[in-house]
Design a protein around this motif. Structure first.
Motif, PDB file in Angstrom:
ATOM      1  N   SER A  16       0.808  -1.224   0.000  1.00 44.00           N
ATOM      2  CA  SER A  16       0.000   0.000   0.000  1.00 44.00           C
ATOM      3  C   SER A  16       0.838   1.270   0.000  1.00 44.00           C
ATOM      4  O   SER A  16       0.425   2.285  -0.559  1.00 44.00           O
ATOM      5  N   TYR A  17       2.023   1.237   0.606  1.00 43.78           N
ATOM      6  CA  TYR A  17       2.796   2.476   0.698  1.00 43.78           C
ATOM      7  C   TYR A  17       3.733   2.709  -0.491  1.00 43.78           C
ATOM      8  O   TYR A  17       4.313   3.782  -0.627  1.00 43.78           O
ATOM      9  N   LEU A  18       3.887   1.704  -1.365  1.00 44.70           N
ATOM     10  CA  LEU A  18       4.898   1.809  -2.413  1.00 44.70           C
ATOM     11  C   LEU A  18       4.532   2.776  -3.524  1.00 44.70           C
ATOM     12  O   LEU A  18       5.410   3.368  -4.139  1.00 44.70           O
ATOM     13  N   GLU A  19       3.272   2.919  -3.809  1.00 38.05           N
ATOM     14  CA  GLU A  19       2.886   3.759  -4.943  1.00 38.05           C
ATOM     15  C   GLU A  19       3.186   5.229  -4.706  1.00 38.05           C
ATOM     16  O   GLU A  19       3.081   6.032  -5.604  1.00 38.05           O
ATOM     17  N   THR A  20       3.547   5.605  -3.510  1.00 32.61           N
ATOM     18  CA  THR A  20       3.791   7.012  -3.191  1.00 32.61           C
ATOM     19  C   THR A  20       5.254   7.273  -2.845  1.00 32.61           C
ATOM     20  O   THR A  20       5.569   8.260  -2.198  1.00 32.61           O
TER      21      THR A  20
END
Length: 1161
Positions: A1106-1110
């Motif tokens: 969930s945190y990788l796209e940002t």
């Protein structure tokens, strides 16, 4: 009691009869049996000897006792967390079944995960399990030992006899805990250890309190009952949803929340988990294990406590064919707990199994520092205090740590949700040095529950205050989901819940597994498991560290605070007093970096001791309603200088000056009454000596204790003044201030780069010469890694001549972190400390100086090569196989999913579909190639057809068919789908049959029956996906291996590679697991002929992170290279190289002398 759920915790149980009153060791308080006497800097007494007894402590302490690096808080309201607030997890999920497991649990809480881990262990294996359970709350550990001994004695479910057993066992524990020697000789001492004698003494004190509670006068019992009644009434007036317990249902969290909320309300209303009113009425007696804690005697149990939170409810709700009731939830939890207890009892009664559960009473960070000191110095008598407000030192049990060889370094460290309480950076700083060195396999688990900012789903990547790749290079460990770009653990239910509450939820669970980056490279890992630590440019590293320091503490400035929290200001103000990091935190981070990179040593220090009269603290007590837990600090103030020290240790007592001026020392006598006593408060902190000698004359300096200035503590300015000073004394006041020299501890492990140890079966080739440390080059902002450079000295004589004559080396990437350099037929393998993009390499050839430099970009999420060469690494070293990115499962312990359950598709469809991120869905829709996306799509197809939630009834036979060639060389048999409870997902329990030409010839007739119309589902694979499946199958087979081992003739070992092949119509698996665990294959007539040729596998979803796209950087966030400012009015790039940026012409001019030689377009 027939239905008492003992482990999860009952507030009440039926009153015991005929008890004898046992001797008291001490009253309920946090102080321990008696207060210690401490000597600071005594020339003869500051040794590593100790005088420690259970009933009276006369303790010798080294003068070098370090201060804790968590902030010092004024003690406020205390909550007793006696039960876990998340479901149990398997702590050996990343360790091969042959590998002895040395596990450290920091902030361990109750033993749910220890019990679940033992339950999850393969029964046919007997590897050693060693758990060191550390907690600051003695009542938690006392409860844990009481529980485990009851289980070991098979007395836990003795129905109505439980009350007698409870008190009988507590008395028995008191008799067996008179000393460490007595304890270790007892039956329980064979599997329950004590790290320190202080731990045993505190646990014994609590057991005595439990035994004595039934005889307490009514005047002492009534406040406890009244407090419980008060909380129960307040909850009845404010009913709400209990998300924490519903979390145990994983993807069915929304289906579970209503029932778990009713159960939670009932628990606090009745004090029991009963549904039967007659049993509720019979529960009259208060559970004594709820009544004693750090808060003393009383009811301090946290209002969110629920005994069901520890258990896995997904099978209960997932397999439901009708409504689920509260009693169903309790029954399911009891059944699971009974399974855990049976496994534990069997383990301790089996003489062939080695099981130790060791308890360690200390604050988590203090425990880490003490263990690290023991590793570094070999001393048992450390100089670390057990906790703040406590002068007891951590003195290790010699029988455990010397004679018994108890571990001080671990291959698993679980840190619970300490991230929420002390900060992720502090957790990593403390835990990383305790990980076992290479080539041992390791896993560090971190967890957070609290949502802090505007978007909790994106917070993790910001919690280390630097880019994750850079931090991985500095720390030597990396989040595996960050490197792999996927995770086998689902948190999609957390995401859906958080988004459904419009980001207003106070909780969002983020669990992260950290490993060494190089262990994700099977080739490099087989070659020895490590490489030399990297080297940084000093200016770039200094700039990076300065930026980290600024980000850590910038919110101390009011302007930055308001700017950074504009969209979240009320939450930010409410949390402004809850600060995780001090300057010592940053210093200890620097020390960790220094030790890893082998940099220079520290400066001289002194210890300053300040005596604070007790009446000066009255103002803090009076202000407790306005600000409950203000942060305290010490200061050195002069006429114009002010230095702040936030890492301070305090305790109540008397400091007595001893010795001579040339050799001063101080004795400290602790006040046994603590906060209830009359003695002064004594504060102690360390500092660089130059702050007392080089800034202002000593007669101008004052030592103060003050409240740290935050947006919350401004409320105290009327009482304390603008400087918020609680008390001050002149530095030269010898009655109130003592200054003692502080020397570093001796070490037995001198830092130094002595090369990389290679295992006997090493495959790394070094035929040209020495490979030097990899140089890390940061980008122009000193925030991201732009390149890694490895220098190879050409030392082979034949290679020298060829190189000098103009021979050109060739470069090939052979694995995620390894580049192969070939020159004149000689091979040099270069291992980088992180995966790289080898296809974009650049060579620097120094033919006169005889060296070659290979410059490569570093790999990052969604980039080519790197981990994409094999994202499902299985690495072999020293006879074991390590899974990098996928956790292990014991399929026999996982509940089976009922494909006939009602509303199965309602939750399973979205759960399986949640594997893909928005980016991957877009790629799929546009028919763009992405191998990981293709693999996920195939897993989705297998799961939905095997469960029968799409297309038709459940299918159990699948063939992977290549889209281009229409060829199929892989058949998958699905036996059952199971619940992977603690990873909140499902898993296909099945078998894989790699088809070869020879096998098809031998099984032609049964194979024709197998592929009859309607029996087998073709799943089309695209592009290079079949190659990825060949890489994945060894991981899927290895993860569920529990009953067989890899033998000496294993093809993985003889051929030196995993998988054996990535080609079609060739078997990628070794033969060790072939035909193993195939009993279920034998039950299906048409499958039976293939049973000797299949290998058992466990297929589960691979979820997006969930945190990788940002992760990418905001283009507007560039800083000036010189002053680190944001621009006047905006940042501009250098006109020559277009890389370095400046805020103004003045800064560019200042930097030009250095930059001139580097400025290249």
């Amino acid at each position: 009691m027939a239905h008492t759920l003992v482990y999860p915790g009952m507030l009440k149980h039926a009153a015991p009869r005929g008890q004898e009153r046992a001797r008291k060791l001490g009253r309920a308080s946090s102080r321990g049996p008696e207060a210690p006497i401490v000597a600071y800097n005594h020339p003869t007494r500051c040794t590593y000897r100790t005088r420690l007894s259970l009933m009276g402590i006369a303790m010798l302490v080294d003068k070098r006792a370090p201060a804790p690096f968590a902030p010092l808080f004024q003690q406020g309201k205390y909550f007793f967390y006696l039960l876990g607030n998340t479901p149990a997890v398997c702590l050996t999920r990343d360790i091969p079944p042959e590998e002895p497991a040395n596990v450290l649990l920091l902030g361990c809480g109750d033993p749910r995960s220890v019990l679940f881990t033992i339950f999850s262990e393969p029964q046919k294996e007997s590897r050693a399990l060693d758990f060191t359970c550390c907690d600051i709350e003695p009542a938690v550990l006392a409860r844990n030992v009481l529980l485990l001994t009851l289980v070991a004695d098979n007395q836990l479910y003795a129905n109505s006899m439980w009350n007698i057993f409870f008190h009988t066992n507590a008395k028995k524990l008191i008799q067996l805990s008179d000393s460490l020697t007595v304890w270790m000789k007892s039956p329980y001492g064979q599997f329950i250890g004590m790290s320190t004698e202080y731990t045993l003494s505190e646990l014994r004190r609590h057991w005595t309190l439990y035994v004595d509670m039934p005889n307490l006068p009514f005047s002492r019992v009534k406040p406890i009952r009244d407090k419980f009644t008060q909380i129960a009434k307040s909850k009845a007036q404010r009913p709400g949803r209990n998300i924490s317990t519903a979390r145990g249902a994983g993807p069915l969290i929304f289906q579970a929340v209503e029932v778990t909320s009713r159960q939670y309300d009932s628990y606090w209303k009745t004090g029991t988990t009963f549904s039967d009113q007659s049993l509720i009425n019979a529960a009259k007696f208060l559970n004594p294990t709820f009544a004693y804690s750090f808060a003393g005697e009383g009811f301090a149990v946290h209002y969110g406590t629920d005994p069901m939170e520890s258990f896995h409810l997904v099978a209960l709700f997932g397999n439901a064919r009708g409504p689920i009731t509260v009693s169903d939830v309790v029954k399911a939890a009891k059944a699971e707990f009974s399974d855990w207890c049976t496994a534990f009892s069997s383990a301790v009664s089996d003489a062939s199994r080695v099981l130790t559960v060791r308890f360690f009473l200390a604050e988590a960070m203090a425990a880490c520092r003490a263990l690290h000191d023991f590793v570094e110095t070999g001393t048992l008598e450390t100089t670390v205090y057990v906790a703040q407000w406590n002068t007891q030192l951590i003195l290790f049990n010699q029988a455990e740590y010397v004679s018994g060889a108890a571990p001080a370094r671990f291959n698993v460290v679980d840190t619970s949700n300490l991230d929420d309480h002390i900060g992720l950076l502090n957790v990593v700083i403390a835990a990383t040095p305790l990980l076992a060195p290479p080539p041992r396999l390791i896993a560090l688990y971190t967890e957070s529950l609290l949502a802090r900012g505007e978007d909790a789903t994106r917070e993790f990547s910001q919690r280390l205050y630097a880019n994750l790749t850079v931090m991985s290079l500095l720390l030597g460990v990396a989040p595996i989901d960050y490197v792999s770009s996927f995770t086998s653990r689902s948190n999609t239910h957390e995401l859906m819940l958080y988004l459904s509450q419009k980001r207003e939820s106070s909780q969002f669970q983020q669990v992260t597994t950290w490993k060494r980056p190089v262990s994700g490279d099977a080739y490099a890992f087989r070659g020895g498991g490590g490489c030399l630590p990297p080297t940084f440019d000093s200016i770039q590293l200094g700039t990076l560290l300065y930026d980290m320091y600024h980000d850590l503490f910038e919110q101390e400035d009011a302007r930055h605070f308001w700017r950074l929290n504009q969209g979240n200001i009320m939450k930010a103000i409410s949390r402004s007093n809850m600060i995780h990091y001090t300057r010592e935190s940053f210093v200890l981070f620097l020390k960790l970096v220094r030790d890893r990179l082998h940099l220079s040593r520290e400066m001289d220090r002194v210890r300053v001791i300040l005596v604070i009269p007790r009446d000066k603290l009255t103002v803090l007590d009076d202000a407790s309603d306005e600000i409950a837990t203000p942060l305290l600090q010490c200061d050195i103030r002069g006429d114009w200088s002010h230095n702040i020290f936030s890492s301070v240790h305090v305790a109540f007592g008397r400091a007595i000056k001893m010795g001579t001026k040339a050799h001063p020392w101080v004795t400290f006598e602790a006040d046994p009454e603590g906060w209830s006593g009359t003695s002064s408060l004594v504060a102690s902190f360390t500092m660089a000596s130059r702050y007392l000698t080089d800034i202002e004359p000593a007669h101008r300096l004052r030592v103060t204790v003050s409240v740290r200035s935050t947006h919350a503590s401004v409320l105290l300015t009327d009482k304390l003044g603008v400087a918020l000073i609680v008390h001050e004394a002149k530095l030269m006041d010898e009655t109130a201030v003592f200054v003692l020299p502080e020397h570093p501890l001796p070490t037995r492990n001198q830092a130094g780069a002595s090369g990389v140890l290679r295992s006997p079966g090493a495959t790394i080739r070094e035929e040209l010469g020495q490979s030097h440390s990899v140089v890390v080059e940061l980008d122009e902002q000193c925030e991201l890694v732009s390149a890694l450079t490895s220098r190879i000295s050409v030392e082979n004589e034949d290679a020298k001549r060829a190189f000098a004559a103009g021979a050109l080396p060739s470069v090939k990437q052979v694995s995620p972190s390894t580049i192969r350099l070939t020159l004149d037929g000689r091979v040099q393998d270069v291992t980088y400390p992180f995966p790289v993009i080898g296809g974009q390499n650049k060579l620097r050839l120094a033919r006169k100086s005889l060296y070659i430099e290979v410059v490569v970009p570093i790999y990052g999420p969604f980039q080519p090569e790197g981990m994409k060469l094999n994202p499902f690494t299985v690495a072999a070293i020293e006879g074991t196989l390590d899974l990098w990115s996928i956790h292990r499962v014991n399929l026999s312990t996982l509940p089976v999913l009922d494909t006939k359950a009602s509303k199965l598709a309602d939750w399973l469809n979205p759960h399986i579909g949640s594997m893909m991120s928005k980016r991957e869905r877009s790629l799929r829709k546009k028919h763009k190639e992405d191998i990981l996306m293709y693999v996920k799509d195939t897993i989705h197809a297998i799961l939905v057809r095997a469960s029968g939630i799409q297309v038709g009834p459940p299918c159990r036979l699948f063939a992977l068919r290549d889209h281009t060639t229409r060829n199929s060389d892989t058949v998958i048999f699905v036996d059952t789908i199971r619940y992977d409870m603690h990873r909140h997902t499902v898993v296909c329990d099945g078998f894989v049959l790699p088809l070869t030409i020879d096998l098809l010839r031998r099984l032609e007739q049964p194979f024709c029956k197998l592929i009859a119309p309607g029996r087998m589902v073709d799943v089309t694979v695209f592009g290079d996906e079949m190659r990825a499946w060949k890489q994945l199958f060894p991981a899927l087979a290895e993860r569920c291996r529990t009953s067989w081992t890899h033998g000496p003739n294993c093809e993985y070992r003889s051929q030196g590679k995993i998988p054996l092949t990535e080609d079609m119509e060739v078997d990628p698996l070794c033969s060790c697991g072939r035909g193993q665990d195939t009993e279920r294959m034998q039950t299906v007539d048409i499958w039976r002929p293939f049973a000797p040729h299949v290998t058992r596998i466990a297929i589960s979803p691979l979820f997006a992170v969930s945190y990788l796209e940002t992760i990418g950087r905001d283009p507007d966030a560039h800083r000036c290279f010189v002053c680190r400012g944001k621009g006047k009015p905006r940042i501009r790039a250098c006109g020559g190289c277009k890389k370095v940026r400046y805020c103004s012409a003045a800064c560019q001019k200042k930097h030009w002398k250095i930059h001139k030689s580097q400025c290249k377009p």
